[in-house]
Motif scaffolding. Structure first.
Motif, mmCIF file in Angstrom:
data_model
loop_
_atom_site.group_PDB
_atom_site.id
_atom_site.type_symbol
_atom_site.label_atom_id
_atom_site.label_comp_id
_atom_site.label_asym_id
_atom_site.label_seq_id
_atom_site.Cartn_x
_atom_site.Cartn_y
_atom_site.Cartn_z
ATOM 1 N N ALA A 73 0.722 -1.204 -0.020
ATOM 2 C CA ALA A 73 0.150 0.188 0.013
ATOM 3 C C ALA A 73 0.930 1.256 0.021
ATOM 4 O O ALA A 73 0.508 2.497 -0.379
ATOM 5 N N ALA A 74 2.193 1.046 0.302
ATOM 6 C CA ALA A 74 2.941 2.116 0.406
ATOM 7 C C ALA A 74 3.733 2.471 -0.887
ATOM 8 O O ALA A 74 4.701 3.446 -0.900
ATOM 9 N N GLU A 75 3.161 1.402 -1.903
ATOM 10 C CA GLU A 75 3.990 1.546 -3.192
ATOM 11 C C GLU A 75 5.115 1.099 -3.427
ATOM 12 O O GLU A 75 6.073 1.567 -4.204
ATOM 13 N N GLU A 76 5.745 0.268 -2.491
ATOM 14 C CA GLU A 76 7.085 -0.449 -2.456
ATOM 15 C C GLU A 76 7.004 -1.634 -3.055
ATOM 16 O O GLU A 76 6.196 -2.444 -2.821
ATOM 17 N N PRO A 77 7.918 -1.944 -3.888
ATOM 18 C CA PRO A 77 7.889 -3.242 -4.517
ATOM 19 C C PRO A 77 8.136 -4.526 -3.686
ATOM 20 O O PRO A 77 9.072 -4.274 -2.751
ATOM 21 N N LEU A 90 13.672 -2.920 -2.385
ATOM 22 C CA LEU A 90 13.197 -1.639 -2.715
ATOM 23 C C LEU A 90 13.479 -0.969 -3.901
ATOM 24 O O LEU A 90 12.908 -0.146 -4.531
ATOM 25 N N ASP A 91 14.538 -1.562 -4.575
ATOM 26 C CA ASP A 91 14.799 -1.231 -5.933
ATOM 27 C C ASP A 91 14.291 -2.077 -7.067
ATOM 28 O O ASP A 91 14.691 -1.610 -8.122
ATOM 29 N N GLY A 92 13.635 -3.118 -6.784
ATOM 30 C CA GLY A 92 13.059 -3.832 -7.662
ATOM 31 C C GLY A 92 13.935 -4.941 -8.062
ATOM 32 O O GLY A 92 13.672 -5.762 -8.971
ATOM 33 N N GLU A 93 15.053 -5.057 -7.367
ATOM 34 C CA GLU A 93 16.220 -6.094 -7.466
ATOM 35 C C GLU A 93 15.792 -7.513 -6.669
ATOM 36 O O GLU A 93 15.570 -7.430 -5.720
ATOM 37 N N PRO A 94 16.020 -8.785 -7.586
ATOM 38 C CA PRO A 94 15.878 -9.888 -6.742
ATOM 39 C C PRO A 94 16.552 -10.033 -5.259
ATOM 40 O O PRO A 94 17.778 -9.525 -5.300
ATOM 41 N N LEU A 95 15.985 -10.227 -4.303
ATOM 42 C CA LEU A 95 16.494 -10.692 -3.168
ATOM 43 C C LEU A 95 17.599 -11.717 -2.939
ATOM 44 O O LEU A 95 17.227 -12.893 -3.668
ATOM 45 N N PRO A 96 18.881 -11.455 -2.320
ATOM 46 C CA PRO A 96 19.838 -12.552 -2.458
ATOM 47 C C PRO A 96 19.287 -13.547 -1.827
ATOM 48 O O PRO A 96 18.708 -13.548 -0.622
ATOM 49 N N GLY A 97 19.569 -14.978 -2.231
ATOM 50 C CA GLY A 97 19.239 -16.123 -1.686
ATOM 51 C C GLY A 97 17.632 -16.584 -2.214
ATOM 52 O O GLY A 97 17.343 -17.595 -1.650
ATOM 53 N N THR A 98 17.152 -15.933 -2.925
ATOM 54 C CA THR A 98 15.771 -16.432 -3.585
ATOM 55 C C THR A 98 15.856 -16.764 -5.020
ATOM 56 O O THR A 98 17.155 -16.163 -5.702
ATOM 57 N N ASP A 99 15.143 -17.652 -5.464
ATOM 58 C CA ASP A 99 15.099 -17.939 -6.683
ATOM 59 C C ASP A 99 13.749 -17.390 -7.484
ATOM 60 O O ASP A 99 12.758 -17.328 -6.813
ATOM 61 N N LEU A 100 13.852 -17.531 -8.784
ATOM 62 C CA LEU A 100 12.583 -17.319 -9.508
ATOM 63 C C LEU A 100 11.900 -18.532 -9.654
ATOM 64 O O LEU A 100 12.099 -19.728 -10.037
#
Length: 448
Positions: free
Chosen positions: A272-276, A295-305
């Motif tokens: 709701a705060a318009e944060e990705p 918050l920059d829209g970049e994938p979080l480290p340690g996560t997978d698609l």
């Protein structure tokens, strides 16, 4: 911070959107745009000779259509069955139900952002069916379509207005309630048509009672007369949680040179705060995936698609590019007992086309259209208005980016009707013995 309206993915579009070529080489067709989605700008003349139209049919149809350039042709043009598929627009609305298992996942999900991933993927799944370039039949006023026997869903759609054409639909099972009032606005551009969705689509997830609202992108149908017809839907799809303020913004990439960017969808789930919070990416004709992001829209480290939706295998070499589910939509396997006589499956023109009799389909289509005109004359002579059976016209006006819409609401009477007659399917029904009857005053064309 990631940009709204597609995040960093939207920057890719600028280099892919400007490829057009005009048919300036053919006498009498100056200015017609022909686009080969798999090629560049140099092969427009070759592409223009392709497609399903015979040369003589193409030329005569263009002579008839050229006076409508720049106009809204939603209901003013009678089209030949050559370009039709054996399905009505009401049936096509039901195709969205194919991947409704995603809504079960959304309803049961505790994470509010993953809930939007499932729901957005469900809406995207419908675009695989929308890419078919055959035109569905326009519903007759009062026509309906019913569907059961799929994931516990009861689906009802009704044509509630003829001018302008407006359809309404309601679907429900243990996990969701889906309601849509559907109206389109078009702009004919010669060899293409822009389609603007003036509808309102709302989805309620039953467990927490959240309500989601969809604003889809416009669609462009290319190479209507010259060349192979194909569909593109460039722009933003926005799915908003009206209860919490969370939303999904997905950017549908425009098709570029040699197919670059075609089918691609990218964007984010925002709080709701318009944060990705979650990145989404994929192609609307194959699959969608997701991955948590910063918050920059970049994938979080340690996560997978991870893949969330994948299109089901379709029948090979199907004449109308139908999926297995589309065939179910057309069949009596999904029809309830005591099927309404106004059901789309019973249309004589649709049935003739399904059986491959194009000549009969054309004549039956003309008969139905004349019956509709005759009933309109009767209605006007009586000073009466058409009243939908399963939906109520309201005084509510919904504002869309492309115009205003009069809202229809499901009135609950269909549920009462089904409770009274039961929900056993009728896959042994003989369609040749059931007469299509959406008429308010009986067969007025034969009575005149």
């Amino acid at each position: 911070m990631a940009q709204k309206g597609g995040g960093f993915f939207s920057s890719l579009a600028s280099s892919l959107s400007n490829f057009k070529s005009q048919v300036n080489f053919m006498l009498g067709y100056e200015g017609l745009e022909v686009i080969n989605p798999e090629g560049g700008t140099e092969d427009a003349e070759v592409e223009a000779q392709k497609g399903r139209w015979k040369h003589e049919d193409r030329d005569s149809h263009w002579k008839m259509m050229q006076k409508y350039v720049g106009a809204d042709i939603t209901s003013m043009v009678t089209l030949p069955v050559l370009i039709f598929e054996p399905m009505t627009m009401l049936q096509k609305m039901a195709e969205l139900m194919e991947y409704s298992h995603l809504l079960k996942l959304a309803d049961e999900c505790e994470d509010p952002h993953m809930r939007l991933v499932y729901a957005a993927s469900w809406f995207i799944s419908n675009y695989y069916a929308l890419q078919r370039t055959w035109k569905p039949f326009n519903p007759i006023l009062g026509e309906t379509y019913e569907m059961i026997n799929h994931n516990g869903i009861t689906f009802i759609a009704e044509q509630v207005s003829h001018h302008p054409p407006i359809s309404a639909a309601h679907a429900e099972n243990d996990h969701f309630v889906y309601d849509i009032t559907s109206k389109v606005k078009t702009k004919f551009l010669g060899n293409s048509v822009d389609v603007y969705p003036l509808g309102r689509t709302r989805l309620k997830l039953k467990k927490d009672g959240v309500i989601l609202e969809l604003v889809p992108p416009p669609t462009k149908v290319n190479n209507l007369i010259f060349g192979r017809t194909w569909v593109d839907s460039p722009g933003d799809m926005v799915l908003t949680n009206l209860t919490t303020g969370d939303k999904v913004v997905l950017y549908f990439q425009p098709c570029g040179w040699f197919g670059a960017g075609r089918y691609e969808v990218d964007g984010y789930v925002y709080n709701a705060a318009e944060e990705p919070k979650i990145l989404m990416t994929g192609k609307w004709n194959t699959s969608m995936s997701y991955q948590p992001c910063d918050l920059d829209g970049e994938p979080l480290p340690g996560t997978d698609l991870k893949e969330v939706w994948k299109v089901a295998e379709a029948p090979a070499n199907d004449k109308f590019q139908y999926t297995h589910f589309a065939h179910k939509v057309n069949s009596f396997d999904t029809a309830p007992t005591n099927l309404l006589a106004s059901d789309s499956r019973l249309r004589s023109d649709r049935y003739a086309l399904e059986k491959g009799d194009m000549s009969k389909a054309g004549s039956e289509k003309s008969i139905l259209e004349e019956k509709q005109r005759a009933e309109k004359r009767t209605r006007e002579s009586k000073g009466q208005k058409f009243v939908p059976r399963w939906f109520d016209m309201t005084e509510e006006t919904y504002v869309t980016p492309w115009g205003d819409l009069e809202i229809c609401e499901y009135n609950g009477k269909y549920s009462e009707h089904r409770d009274a007659v039961g929900n056993v399917n009728t896959n042994d029904a003989d369609i040749t013995k059931i007469e299509f009857n959406p008429w308010q005053y009986g067969n007025v064309a034969e009575a005149e």
